[in-house]
Motif scaffolding. Structure first.
Motif, PDB file in Angstrom:
ATOM      1  N   ALA A 274       0.009  -1.479 -12.915  1.00  0.00           N
ATOM      2  CA  ALA A 274      -0.884  -2.472 -12.324  1.00  0.00           C
ATOM      3  C   ALA A 274      -0.903  -3.753 -13.152  1.00  0.00           C
ATOM      4  CB  ALA A 274      -2.289  -1.897 -12.194  1.00  0.00           C
ATOM      5  N   GLN A 275      -0.941  -3.613 -14.469  1.00  0.00           N
ATOM      6  CA  GLN A 275      -0.958  -4.795 -15.338  1.00  0.00           C
ATOM      7  C   GLN A 275       0.340  -5.587 -15.208  1.00  0.00           C
ATOM      8  OE1 GLN A 275      -1.781  -3.328 -19.270  1.00  0.00           O
ATOM      9  NE2 GLN A 275      -3.712  -2.376 -18.649  1.00  0.00           N
ATOM     10  N   THR A 276       1.481  -4.844 -15.175  1.00  0.00           N
ATOM     11  CA  THR A 276       2.770  -5.532 -15.041  1.00  0.00           C
ATOM     12  C   THR A 276       2.861  -6.257 -13.707  1.00  0.00           C
ATOM     13  OG1 THR A 276       3.810  -3.821 -16.401  1.00  0.00           O
ATOM     14  CG2 THR A 276       5.262  -5.207 -15.093  1.00  0.00           C
TER      15      THR A 276
ATOM     16  N   GLN B   2      -6.914  -4.355  -6.021  1.00  0.00           N
ATOM     17  CA  GLN B   2      -7.913  -3.282  -5.901  1.00  0.00           C
ATOM     18  C   GLN B   2      -7.237  -1.970  -5.467  1.00  0.00           C
ATOM     19  OE1 GLN B   2     -10.940  -4.696  -3.228  1.00  0.00           O
ATOM     20  NE2 GLN B   2     -11.859  -6.086  -4.739  1.00  0.00           N
ATOM     21  N   VAL B   3      -6.169  -2.102  -4.673  1.00  0.00           N
ATOM     22  CA  VAL B   3      -5.427  -0.898  -4.251  1.00  0.00           C
ATOM     23  C   VAL B   3      -4.703  -0.283  -5.440  1.00  0.00           C
ATOM     24  CG1 VAL B   3      -3.636  -0.042  -2.704  1.00  0.00           C
ATOM     25  CG2 VAL B   3      -5.147  -1.877  -1.952  1.00  0.00           C
ATOM     26  N   PHE B   4      -4.395  -1.095  -6.435  1.00  0.00           N
ATOM     27  CA  PHE B   4      -3.627  -0.623  -7.586  1.00  0.00           C
ATOM     28  C   PHE B   4      -4.445   0.226  -8.547  1.00  0.00           C
ATOM     29  CE2 PHE B   4      -0.199  -4.210  -7.613  1.00  0.00           C
ATOM     30  CZ  PHE B   4       0.147  -3.820  -6.312  1.00  0.00           C
ATOM     31  N   THR B   5      -5.693   0.511  -8.195  1.00  0.00           N
ATOM     32  CA  THR B   5      -6.542   1.274  -9.127  1.00  0.00           C
ATOM     33  C   THR B   5      -6.007   2.673  -9.382  1.00  0.00           C
ATOM     34  OG1 THR B   5      -7.917   1.927  -7.239  1.00  0.00           O
ATOM     35  CG2 THR B   5      -8.631  -0.006  -8.527  1.00  0.00           C
ATOM     36  N   HIS B   6      -5.254   3.247  -8.391  1.00  0.00           N
ATOM     37  CA  HIS B   6      -4.705   4.597  -8.569  1.00  0.00           C
ATOM     38  C   HIS B   6      -3.375   4.594  -9.309  1.00  0.00           C
ATOM     39  CE1 HIS B   6      -7.763   6.390  -6.041  1.00  0.00           C
ATOM     40  NE2 HIS B   6      -7.510   5.501  -5.085  1.00  0.00           N
ATOM     41  N   LEU B   7      -2.837   3.391  -9.531  1.00  0.00           N
ATOM     42  CA  LEU B   7      -1.567   3.321 -10.245  1.00  0.00           C
ATOM     43  C   LEU B   7      -1.788   3.479 -11.736  1.00  0.00           C
ATOM     44  CD1 LEU B   7       0.250   0.332  -8.497  1.00  0.00           C
ATOM     45  CD2 LEU B   7       0.840   2.744  -8.345  1.00  0.00           C
TER      46      LEU B   7
ATOM     47  N   THR C 218       0.838  -1.208   0.000  1.00  0.00           N
ATOM     48  CA  THR C 218       0.000   0.000   0.000  1.00  0.00           C
ATOM     49  C   THR C 218       0.864   1.246   0.000  1.00  0.00           C
ATOM     50  OG1 THR C 218      -1.685  -1.204   1.262  1.00  0.00           O
ATOM     51  CG2 THR C 218      -1.846   1.204   1.203  1.00  0.00           C
ATOM     52  N   GLU C 219       1.906   1.225   0.838  1.00  0.00           N
ATOM     53  CA  GLU C 219       2.807   2.378   0.891  1.00  0.00           C
ATOM     54  C   GLU C 219       3.546   2.551  -0.433  1.00  0.00           C
ATOM     55  OE1 GLU C 219       2.569   0.113   3.156  1.00  0.00           O
ATOM     56  OE2 GLU C 219       1.998   1.118   5.015  1.00  0.00           O
ATOM     57  N   LEU C 220       3.967   1.452  -1.033  1.00  0.00           N
ATOM     58  CA  LEU C 220       4.661   1.537  -2.310  1.00  0.00           C
ATOM     59  C   LEU C 220       3.764   2.115  -3.394  1.00  0.00           C
ATOM     60  CD1 LEU C 220       6.591  -1.854  -2.266  1.00  0.00           C
ATOM     61  CD2 LEU C 220       7.604   0.424  -2.122  1.00  0.00           C
ATOM     62  N   VAL C 221       2.515   1.722  -3.392  1.00  0.00           N
ATOM     63  CA  VAL C 221       1.571   2.292  -4.360  1.00  0.00           C
ATOM     64  C   VAL C 221       1.444   3.796  -4.161  1.00  0.00           C
ATOM     65  CG1 VAL C 221      -0.859   2.335  -5.046  1.00  0.00           C
ATOM     66  CG2 VAL C 221       0.280   0.155  -4.650  1.00  0.00           C
ATOM     67  N   GLN C 222       1.352   4.216  -2.898  1.00  0.00           N
ATOM     68  CA  GLN C 222       1.239   5.648  -2.618  1.00  0.00           C
ATOM     69  C   GLN C 222       2.519   6.384  -3.006  1.00  0.00           C
ATOM     70  OE1 GLN C 222      -1.689   7.208  -1.418  1.00  0.00           O
ATOM     71  NE2 GLN C 222      -0.494   8.918  -2.207  1.00  0.00           N
TER      72      GLN C 222
ATOM     73  N   GLY D  80       9.522  -1.943  -9.052  1.00  0.00           N
ATOM     74  CA  GLY D  80      10.271  -3.186  -8.882  1.00  0.00           C
ATOM     75  C   GLY D  80      10.101  -3.760  -7.490  1.00  0.00           C
ATOM     76  N   GLU D  81      10.028  -2.879  -6.474  1.00  0.00           N
ATOM     77  CA  GLU D  81       9.827  -3.345  -5.112  1.00  0.00           C
ATOM     78  C   GLU D  81       8.440  -3.940  -4.929  1.00  0.00           C
ATOM     79  OE1 GLU D  81      11.630  -4.096  -1.479  1.00  0.00           O
ATOM     80  OE2 GLU D  81      12.460  -3.267  -3.330  1.00  0.00           O
ATOM     81  N   ILE D  82       7.451  -3.376  -5.632  1.00  0.00           N
ATOM     82  CA  ILE D  82       6.098  -3.951  -5.586  1.00  0.00           C
ATOM     83  C   ILE D  82       6.121  -5.366  -6.142  1.00  0.00           C
ATOM     84  CG2 ILE D  82       3.819  -3.819  -6.662  1.00  0.00           C
ATOM     85  CD1 ILE D  82       3.931  -0.815  -6.321  1.00  0.00           C
ATOM     86  N   TYR D  83       6.785  -5.517  -7.284  1.00  0.00           N
ATOM     87  CA  TYR D  83       6.857  -6.851  -7.882  1.00  0.00           C
ATOM     88  C   TYR D  83       7.556  -7.813  -6.927  1.00  0.00           C
ATOM     89  CZ  TYR D  83       6.146  -3.849 -11.971  1.00  0.00           C
ATOM     90  OH  TYR D  83       5.663  -2.908 -12.853  1.00  0.00           O
ATOM     91  N   THR D  84       8.644  -7.325  -6.308  1.00  0.00           N
ATOM     92  CA  THR D  84       9.400  -8.187  -5.392  1.00  0.00           C
ATOM     93  C   THR D  84       8.570  -8.574  -4.182  1.00  0.00           C
ATOM     94  OG1 THR D  84      11.467  -7.139  -6.093  1.00  0.00           O
ATOM     95  CG2 THR D  84      11.512  -8.341  -4.021  1.00  0.00           C
ATOM     96  N   LYS D  85       7.903  -7.577  -3.579  1.00  0.00           N
ATOM     97  CA  LYS D  85       7.108  -7.866  -2.379  1.00  0.00           C
ATOM     98  C   LYS D  85       5.925  -8.760  -2.704  1.00  0.00           C
ATOM     99  CE  LYS D  85       8.374  -3.895   0.467  1.00  0.00           C
ATOM    100  NZ  LYS D  85       9.005  -4.735   1.505  1.00  0.00           N
ATOM    101  N   LEU D  86       5.303  -8.563  -3.883  1.00  0.00           N
ATOM    102  CA  LEU D  86       4.215  -9.469  -4.282  1.00  0.00           C
ATOM    103  C   LEU D  86       4.734 -10.902  -4.390  1.00  0.00           C
ATOM    104  CD1 LEU D  86       2.093  -7.584  -6.976  1.00  0.00           C
ATOM    105  CD2 LEU D  86       1.261  -8.596  -4.853  1.00  0.00           C
TER     106      LEU D  86
END
Length: 815
Positions: A662-664, A652-657, A552-556, A606-612
């Motif tokens: 979000a697709q990647t 759902q949180v990725f809607t603002h990205l 969530t923080e990474l998205v923000q 990249g950190e989002i991908y890693t954390k996912l």
């Protein structure tokens, strides 16, 4: 006989010769000729009895003389007797004559006493008169000498040494030669050199006191000179602004009069403040009495030792210069340490400049230039060393202001200061470094205090407060009613404000450096670029890597960097406004914030991908399959359903990205999940798998495919997301349908149903299934009717295994 006769004749000759020698000796003795040593030696040089014979000759001679004396006395005796008789007769007459002469003398003496007394009185008066005349004449010669000497003593007492030297010169050349024969003049002549030495010593003592005084007052003199230079600069700046206002004032008459009145009042106030400061500030002459150095210079010049004095003065001042240039070890800790250091140096050179202009030859321009060049090199080295210890940007800024005032002050006295301004450029880089360190801490504090959630605004007032801090524009959001949320978090306007504050802080250092607006603009842009590309970028990268920063923080953070990137153009406009340099200028640098925020955003992505992926791995690790189960549970595994629910909520949180991000992220998560499931099947530690486990695994993959087909993130075309699981699907279909004949027949063809199934993968899984079937057969060997089917199936598996191995070997050989 003949021989004997000759011998006798020789003896007679010798006797005669000796007699002749004795007679000669007696004749010499009688003549009283001295010395008698030679005569006596001639007597005693002969035979041993020569002395006796000589004495005999001497006695005979004495007897002869006695007889002659007696004869002479006898011859004159009667005459002597007659003379005595006559004298006795005359004695009576002589006594009478003596009495008469004595009486006559007595009477003459009595008669001449008065005359003698008067004569002596006259003589005494004449002598006194002559002496008085002589004394008067001599006193007329001596009195000017004594008066001049008295004047000399008085001048010495009142410390008028230069006049005393002139008086000595007159005494020596004019007065003392006239009366040099007198003893007191000799004493004066002997004392004059002593007085000169005394004057030299006294004047030298006064000079030493003067040097000590200016050493003590150098900081005060320098402080005064720096204040005057700063006031002059302030006044010149105010006057320049006044002229600029007058030049650009409104042409309207009424407004013109108002402007003129205001400007006159401002200028008048400036003049009044300047006058007040001038009354308060003392000059160097007010603080230090320069008369000792003038007096000492004149005295040594008169004495012919001017060169000695100049050398001594310059030597002592060089020593003082070295002391002044030596800073205190703790100078870098406070601005007062630097101010005291600069004040002492300015005071030193102000005194030297004053001496240069009021004396001739004591201090020359060449000497002061040489001294200044030496001092300047030392000053620059000291400032480089001590400024490197400064970690407080405020202290560095104050140091810069002091250096500017210091340089302007000495430049006003004619000393070249270009190297000091060059040094300021070096200190400017250090100042920027301290600013970057300070702002790095500020950025970290802002990021740590941020809640990484959109900014809520309850009403129009709160909305205006936010947009007054940050240039945000969103027509769609403006249409929404309050309360509403801005897409960025609280850190965005705070970061933007701090970047502007950094620009202001950097501008403060650039002022008063005698640089053009273009150069100042270029310096501001370069320092701002360093802030964005190094400090802020580093803080963002560190923030992204922190363990407590979640998805969530990474998205923000991605959303925040997007808005900060859009605000870079406003920062460029901000710099343009404060420097008045157009952005279209050829040499104007551009801000690199776009690349900074893009890099940060890519890092966050990249950190989002890693954390996912890490989260998916955590769910995979809790998977607990029973690989020997005979039949599936009929529903998907619990861990997988939890994982899918987590992915749904996360996406759902990725809607603002941005859509691509979000697709990647979604595609990356599905691919990683598919790869992890495939690795689970092919794990080397897993030795056997039952068909029931394959069926259960198939149910889990079906859920993954359903999740992919539900379009968790919009924007995918067709079944693009489902293709992430195509390898698993074809592999599981192959085992579920047991369609090995089709696989082997169509292998290598582009239209193959099992195109994505690798022979080595199929072989590995088939061997595990084969071992599982063998284990199951052993457990079910009590049922005889199944033995033949199992044996047939195992034979089929063995045949397929051989064919798969041949395919694998063929692939390796081809490779």
């Amino acid at each position: 006989m003949a021989r004997k006769s000759k011998s006798n004749m020789s003896e007679l000759y010798l006797e005669d010769n000796k007699d002749q020698i004795y007679e000669n000796a007696l004749a010499e003795i009688q003549s009283f000729e001295l010395p008698l040593g030679t005569t006596l030696r001639s007597v005693y040089d002969d035979q041993p009895n020569a002395h006796q014979r000589f004495m005999e000759k001497l006695d005979a001679c004495i007897r002869n003389h006695d007889r002659e004396i007696e004869k002479m006395c006898n011859f004159h005796h009667q005459g002597f007797v007659d003379a005595i008789t006559e004298l006795l007769k005359v004695r009576a007459d002589a006594e009478k004559l003596k009495v008469q002469v004595t009486d006559t003398n007595r009477r003459l003496q009595d008669a001449g006493k008065e005359v003698i007394a008067q004569t002596e009185e006259i003589i005494r008066c004449r002598v006194q008169q002559r002496n008085i005349t002589t004394v008067v004449e001599k006193l007329q010669l001596c009195l000017p000498v004594l008066e001049m000497y008295s004047k000399l003593k008085e001048q010495m007492n009142v410390k008028r040494y230069y006049s005393a030297l002139k008086t000595m010169e007159q005494l020596e050349n004019l007065y003392l030669p006239r009366v040099s024969q007198y003893r007191f003049c000799q004493i004066m002549i002997e004392n004059l050199p002593k007085l000169r030495e005394e004057i030299k010593e006294i004047s030298m003592s006064d000079l030493k006191d003067f040097l000590e005084s200016i050493r003590k007052h150098s900081d005060k003199i320098g402080e005064t000179a720096m204040k005057q230079a700063q006031q002059q600069k302030t006044f010149s700046t105010a006057l320049q602004k006044q002229n600029n206002v007058n030049y650009g004032r409104n042409m309207h008459l009424g407004k013109s009069r108002i402007w003129e009145s205001k400007n006159e009042m401002t200028l008048k106030r400036t003049f009044e403040e300047e006058d007040e400061h001038e009354e308060e500030v003392l000059t160097a002459q007010d603080l230090v009495d320069f008369s000792p150095v003038y007096r000492c210079l004149h005295i040594y010049s008169v004495l012919g030792d001017g060169e000695i004095f100049e050398n001594y003065y310059r030597k002592q001042r060089r020593k003082q210069a070295r002391l002044v240039l030596q800073p205190q070890s703790s100078m870098h800790e406070t601005v007062e340490g630097y101010r005291r250091y600069f004040s002492q140096i300015v005071g030193f050179f102000v005194v030297e400049d004053h001496i240069l202009h009021v004396t001739q030859g004591l201090v020359t321009r060449t000497y002061t230039d040489e001294l200044w060049n030496m001092a300047l090199s030392k000053i620059i080295a000291v400032l480089r060393t001590h400024s490197s210890y400064c970690s407080d940007p405020d202290l560095v800024l104050e140091l810069k202001n002091l250096i500017v005032v210091f340089a302007d002050t000495l430049q006003g006295y004619g000393f070249p200061v270009n190297r000091l301004f060059d040094l300021l450029f070096e200190i400017r880089d250090q100042y920027n470094e301290t600013l970057l360190k300070k702002w790095s801490g500020l950025f970290r504090d802002i990021f740590e205090a941020d809640n990484y959630s959109p900014i809520p605004v309850a009403n129009e007032e709160e909305y205006k407060i936010v947009i007054s801090k940050f240039p945000f524009q969103d027509p769609e959001l403006d249409k929404q009613c309050f309360p509403k949320k801005l897409p960025m978090s609280q850190s965005v306007p705070q970061i933007y404000i701090q970047v502007k504050e950094f620009i202001y802080a950097s501008l403060k250092f650039s002022e008063s450096l005698h640089r053009s607006s273009t150069e100042i603009d270029d310096m501001l842009r370069k320092s701002t670029n360093l802030l964005l590309t190094r400090t802020l970028s580093s803080c963002l990268q560190n923030l992204i890597k922190k363990p407590h920063i979640g998805l969530t923080e990474l998205v923000q953070i991605i959303i925040n960097t997007t808005h900060l990137e859009q605000a870079c153009k406003y920062l460029e406009d901000f710099i343009t406004n404060i420097t008045s340099v157009s952005q279209v200028t050829v040499h104007t640098a551009r801000l690199y914030g776009l690349s900074t925020f893009k890099d940060a955003r890519h890092g966050a992505e990249g950190e989002i991908y890693t954390k996912l992926n890490q989260k998916i791995d955590e769910f995979i690790q809790i998977a607990d399959y029973d690989w020997t189960m005979s039949e599936s549970d009929g529903r998907a595994s619990g861990y997988l359903m939890d994982l899918i629910n987590f992915l749904r909520s996360t996406f759902q949180v990725f809607t603002h990205l941005p859509g691509k991000v979000a697709q990647t992220a979604c595609m990356s998560a599905c691919q990683h999940l598919s790869t992890s499931l495939m690795q689970m099947l092919l794990d080397s530690e897993l030795k056997q798998i039952s068909m029931g486990a394959i069926q259960q695994f198939n149910l889990d993959v079906i859920q993954c495919e359903l999740f992919a087909s539900s379009e968790p993130v919009p924007g995918f075309q067709g079944d693009t997301l489902q293709l992430a699981f195509i390898d698993l699907r074809q592999l599981l279909d192959l085992f579920m349908v047991w369609d090995w004949s089709t696989y082997l027949a169509d292998y290598g063809q582009s239209s193959s149903k099992y195109l994505r199934v690798n022979p080595s993968t199929a072989l590995t899984l088939l061997e595990k299934v084969h071992r599982g079937m063998k284990d199951t057969s052993k457990k079910n060997n009590i049922f005889a009717q199944f033995r033949k089917n199992d044996r047939d199936k195992q034979k089929l598996i063995e045949t397929v295994v051989k064919q798969l191995r041949s395919l694998v070997n063929g692939m390796s050989q081809h490779t």
